[in-house]
Enzyme design. Structure first.
Site, PDB file in Angstrom:
ATOM      1  N   LYS A   1      51.217   8.406  34.968  1.00 35.50           N
ATOM      2  CA  LYS A   1      50.926   8.062  36.366  1.00 35.50           C
ATOM      3  C   LYS A   1      49.487   7.549  36.513  1.00 35.50           C
ATOM      4  O   LYS A   1      49.250   6.570  37.199  1.00 35.50           O
ATOM      5  CB  LYS A   1      51.111   9.278  37.294  1.00 35.50           C
TER       6      LYS A   1
ATOM      7  N   ARG B   1      53.298  17.652  45.336  1.00 39.92           N
ATOM      8  CA  ARG B   1      53.928  18.351  44.213  1.00 39.92           C
ATOM      9  C   ARG B   1      54.930  19.383  44.703  1.00 39.92           C
ATOM     10  O   ARG B   1      55.603  20.003  43.880  1.00 39.92           O
ATOM     11  CB  ARG B   1      52.863  19.069  43.396  1.00 39.92           C
TER      12      ARG B   1
ATOM     13  N   ARG C   1      46.324  12.298  24.098  1.00 37.87           N
ATOM     14  CA  ARG C   1      45.267  12.153  25.114  1.00 37.87           C
ATOM     15  C   ARG C   1      44.074  13.056  24.766  1.00 37.87           C
ATOM     16  O   ARG C   1      42.928  12.631  24.854  1.00 37.87           O
ATOM     17  CB  ARG C   1      45.830  12.527  26.491  1.00 37.87           C
TER      18      ARG C   1
ATOM     19  N   ARG D   1      40.167  18.359  28.640  1.00 40.74           N
ATOM     20  CA  ARG D   1      40.570  19.200  29.768  1.00 40.74           C
ATOM     21  C   ARG D   1      41.173  20.500  29.258  1.00 40.74           C
ATOM     22  O   ARG D   1      42.045  20.477  28.395  1.00 40.74           O
ATOM     23  CB  ARG D   1      41.614  18.448  30.604  1.00 40.74           C
TER      24      ARG D   1
ATOM     25  N   ARG E   1      52.147  23.779  32.796  1.00 38.12           N
ATOM     26  CA  ARG E   1      52.116  22.752  33.847  1.00 38.12           C
ATOM     27  C   ARG E   1      53.477  22.062  33.965  1.00 38.12           C
ATOM     28  O   ARG E   1      53.935  21.738  35.055  1.00 38.12           O
ATOM     29  CB  ARG E   1      51.014  21.727  33.561  1.00 38.12           C
TER      30      ARG E   1
END
Ligand code: AMP
Length: 197
Positions: free
Chosen positions: A13, A88, A127, A139, A150
């Protein structure tokens, strides 16, 4: 143009949002980025959100709706925006509908990224590796165990958001596993067909 990019973490996204902002000159409103900025700045919101985010769980609807409400009032968001990571939950979608309709506005299209979960985990590892290679901090919530949490949160809370927009006739599903340029092309096709570009 007011768009929502809907899909699990790691679905691409953010990458597509970057391309949309370049092409259409509207800002990307990422609640994840806004929350991370609040954490970094040590604001009240940041303090309340930090532990929840580090655990890969969802920040309360009240906090997230509050930051989106403020953000869409800023001048750069007046002509439109791409929402990434929000809504969400169905209550967040309801709150968004309400805050926009009070301004005489609405969501024009929702692009749903359909993904293969197993591939996502690999993407997130990539990533993290790319971020590390750039010498940037990774992160905390991209660690595999937190990432899986998540993903579970997404399935529990966000799966109902697609049908919410399908009922409103503005949901468009795309193959989020296709190559990046192909995904961009599909999104542009959808926006053209909906006369939004
Ligand atoms: P993201 O960068 O979109 O993956 O978001 C990172 C984290 O921020 C999520 O795991 C949540 O803890 C929090 N977050 C971001 N957006 C939302 C939202 N719309 N509702 C609740 N929590 C959110």
């Amino acid at each position: 143009m007011r768009l929502i990019l809907l899909g699990p973490p790691g679905a691409g996204k953010g990458t597509q949002a970057q391309r949309l902002i370049e092409r259409y000159g509207i800002p990307q409103l990422s609640t994840g980025d806004m929350l991370r900025a609040a954490v970094a700045a040590g604001t009240d919101v940041g303090k309340r959100a930090q532990a929840v985010m580090d655990a890969g769980e969802l920040v309360s609807d009240e906090i997230v709706v509050g930051i989106v409400d403020e953000r869409i009032e800023e001048p750069d968001a007046k002509k439109g925006f791409v929402l990434d990571g929000f809504p969400r939950t169905v209550p967040q979608a309801d709150a968004l509908e309400k805050m926009l309709s009070e301004k005489g506005l609405k969501v024009d299209a929702v692009i749903e990224f359909q993904v293969d979960e197993k591939v996502l985990v690999g993407r997130i590892e990539k990533r993290a590796a790319e971020t590390a290679a750039k010498g940037l901090p990774i992160r905390k919530d991209d660690k595999p165990e937190v990432f899986l949490r998540r993903l579970e949160e997404f399935k529990a809370a966000t799966t109902a958001v697609g049908p919410y927009y399908r009922e409103r006739g503005i949901l468009h599903s795309i193959d989020g596993m296709a190559p990046i340029d192909e995904v961009t092309r599909r999104i542009e096709e959808i926006l053209t067909a909906a006369a939004l570009d």
